[in-house]
Design a protein around this motif. Structure first.
Motif, short mmCIF file in Angstrom:
data_model
loop_
_atom_site.label_atom_id
_atom_site.label_comp_id
_atom_site.label_asym_id
_atom_site.label_seq_id
_atom_site.Cartn_x
_atom_site.Cartn_y
_atom_site.Cartn_z
N GLY A 10 -14.47 1.32 11.77
CA GLY A 10 -15.41 2.30 11.22
C GLY A 10 -14.81 3.05 10.05
N ASP A 11 -14.85 4.38 10.11
CA ASP A 11 -14.30 5.19 9.01
C ASP A 11 -12.86 5.60 9.26
OD1 ASP A 11 -14.70 7.02 11.03
OD2 ASP A 11 -15.93 8.38 9.85
N ARG A 12 -12.23 5.04 10.29
CA ARG A 12 -10.84 5.37 10.60
C ARG A 12 -9.91 4.39 9.88
NH1 ARG A 12 -13.84 5.40 14.98
NH2 ARG A 12 -12.98 3.41 15.70
N VAL A 13 -10.01 4.39 8.56
CA VAL A 13 -9.28 3.47 7.68
C VAL A 13 -8.51 4.30 6.67
CG1 VAL A 13 -9.49 1.62 5.97
CG2 VAL A 13 -11.00 1.64 7.98
N LEU A 14 -7.18 4.28 6.76
CA LEU A 14 -6.32 5.10 5.92
C LEU A 14 -5.47 4.22 5.01
CD1 LEU A 14 -6.44 8.24 6.46
CD2 LEU A 14 -6.98 6.88 8.50
N CYS A 15 -5.36 4.62 3.73
CA CYS A 15 -4.50 3.91 2.78
C CYS A 15 -3.64 4.95 2.06
CB CYS A 15 -5.33 3.11 1.79
SG CYS A 15 -6.30 4.13 0.66
N TYR A 16 -2.74 4.48 1.21
CA TYR A 16 -1.82 5.41 0.55
C TYR A 16 -2.54 6.39 -0.34
CZ TYR A 16 -1.85 3.07 -4.05
OH TYR A 16 -2.21 2.56 -5.26
N GLU A 17 -3.76 6.05 -0.77
CA GLU A 17 -4.52 6.95 -1.64
C GLU A 17 -5.09 8.17 -0.89
OE1 GLU A 17 -6.77 4.06 -4.65
OE2 GLU A 17 -6.57 3.23 -2.63
N ASP A 18 -5.03 8.14 0.44
CA ASP A 18 -5.63 9.19 1.26
C ASP A 18 -4.66 10.29 1.66
OD1 ASP A 18 -8.16 7.90 1.37
OD2 ASP A 18 -7.39 6.56 2.93
N PRO B 219 7.46 5.50 3.89
CA PRO B 219 7.88 5.90 5.24
C PRO B 219 7.63 7.36 5.61
CG PRO B 219 9.78 5.88 3.80
CD PRO B 219 8.63 5.38 2.98
N ALA B 220 6.95 8.12 4.76
CA ALA B 220 6.57 9.48 5.17
C ALA B 220 5.60 9.39 6.35
CB ALA B 220 5.92 10.21 4.00
N PRO B 221 5.55 10.42 7.19
CA PRO B 221 4.70 10.36 8.38
C PRO B 221 3.23 10.67 8.11
CG PRO B 221 5.88 12.44 8.32
CD PRO B 221 6.41 11.61 7.17
N ASP B 222 2.89 11.04 6.87
CA ASP B 222 1.55 11.54 6.56
C ASP B 222 0.42 10.62 7.02
OD1 ASP B 222 3.59 12.65 4.95
OD2 ASP B 222 2.15 13.34 3.47
N MET B 223 0.58 9.31 6.78
CA MET B 223 -0.51 8.39 7.05
C MET B 223 -0.80 8.27 8.54
SD MET B 223 -1.10 4.62 5.42
CE MET B 223 -0.42 5.22 3.87
N TYR B 224 0.26 8.24 9.35
CA TYR B 224 0.03 8.12 10.79
C TYR B 224 -0.44 9.44 11.39
CZ TYR B 224 1.35 3.28 10.97
OH TYR B 224 1.36 1.92 10.78
N ARG B 225 -0.03 10.54 10.83
CA ARG B 225 -0.58 11.82 11.28
C ARG B 225 -2.08 11.89 10.96
NH1 ARG B 225 4.54 15.54 9.29
NH2 ARG B 225 5.86 15.13 11.13
N ALA B 226 -2.44 11.44 9.77
CA ALA B 226 -3.85 11.44 9.38
C ALA B 226 -4.66 10.46 10.23
CB ALA B 226 -3.99 11.08 7.90
#
Length: 223
Positions: free
Chosen positions: A133-141, A147-154
């Motif tokens: 669905g809309d639970r799709v995260l990429c580096y632009e988000d 390796p920063a944790p931002d993407m998995y936290r988001a």
């Protein structure tokens, strides 16, 4: 294999976990950089860039070939997306494993260092877009890619749960570091990276996507 407690959500990397895309991407990157004067094979491109987002590749490349065109990342992403639409196949066992997780009622998200156009092309080609669905995260988000944790936290926030309650499924050292830094339990698929390398940063290595439901405490191995 020992049964474990079910997570609150499962957060998937894409390349090398869901999509058998590493060879395609590395071939296109190697062709582009060879044309610009940095002679690379697809295997050498994999060794240089595995798990990196394009913004992190940029300074490495410019140090070798000089300034790149302003639209280089955009144009490369379009070439990769076109190749994915025509050629991409899933990682063996990934479709069964993903559908088993979704059928068990666990929220799922995908978090990739790809550009959005590439990522959506991969999910569409594999038939996975509706599952995420809309639970799709990429580096632009996010402010910083893996390796920063931002993407998995988001990604955890998109599932409505704390990162500490999630399991991350990764295959690269960079991705495993991101999941560990986010506070997740990380399962490291050993198709692209040696098990000892993934274990050294705190991931739990596993060899087959078919084994994922059992590792998540959902069911027996699929095959």
């Amino acid at each position: 294999m020992t049964r474990t407690r079910r997570p609150a959500a499962v957060l998937f990397d894409c390349d090398g976990v869901l999509a058998d895309s590493e060879g395609l991407v590395n071939r296109i990157v190697a062709e582009d950089l060879t044309m610009r004067g940095w002679r690379l094979t697809a295997e050498q491109a994999r060794e240089e860039f595995l798990g990196l987002a394009a913004p992190d590749m940029l300074p490495m490349i410019e140090a070798r070939v000089g300034p790149l065109p302003a639209r280089w990342m955009h144009d490369l992403s379009r070439r990769i997306a076109a190749a994915m639409t025509a050629e991409l196949e899933p990682v063996p066992g990934a479709a069964m494993a993903l559908r088993a997780v979704a059928a068990a009622g666990l929220p799922v998200a995908v978090a990739s260092n790809s550009a959005r156009a590439e990522l959506l092309a991969k999910l569409d080609r594999l038939g996975f877009a509706d599952i995420f669905g809309d639970r799709v995260l990429c580096y632009e988000d996010v402010p910083a890619p893996k390796p920063a944790p931002d993407m998995y936290r988001a990604a955890a926030a998109a599932c409505g749960v704390p990162a500490e309650a999630c399991v991350v499924v990764e295959d690269s050292l960079i991705g495993c570091r991101a999941g560990i830094a986010a506070g997740c339990r990380v399962l490291g698929l050993t198709r692209e990276t040696d098990a000892a390398v993934l274990a050294a940063v705190g991931a739990e290595p596993f060899a087959r996507m078919e084994d994922l439901p059992l590792l998540l405490g959902l069911t027996e191995t699929l095959a």
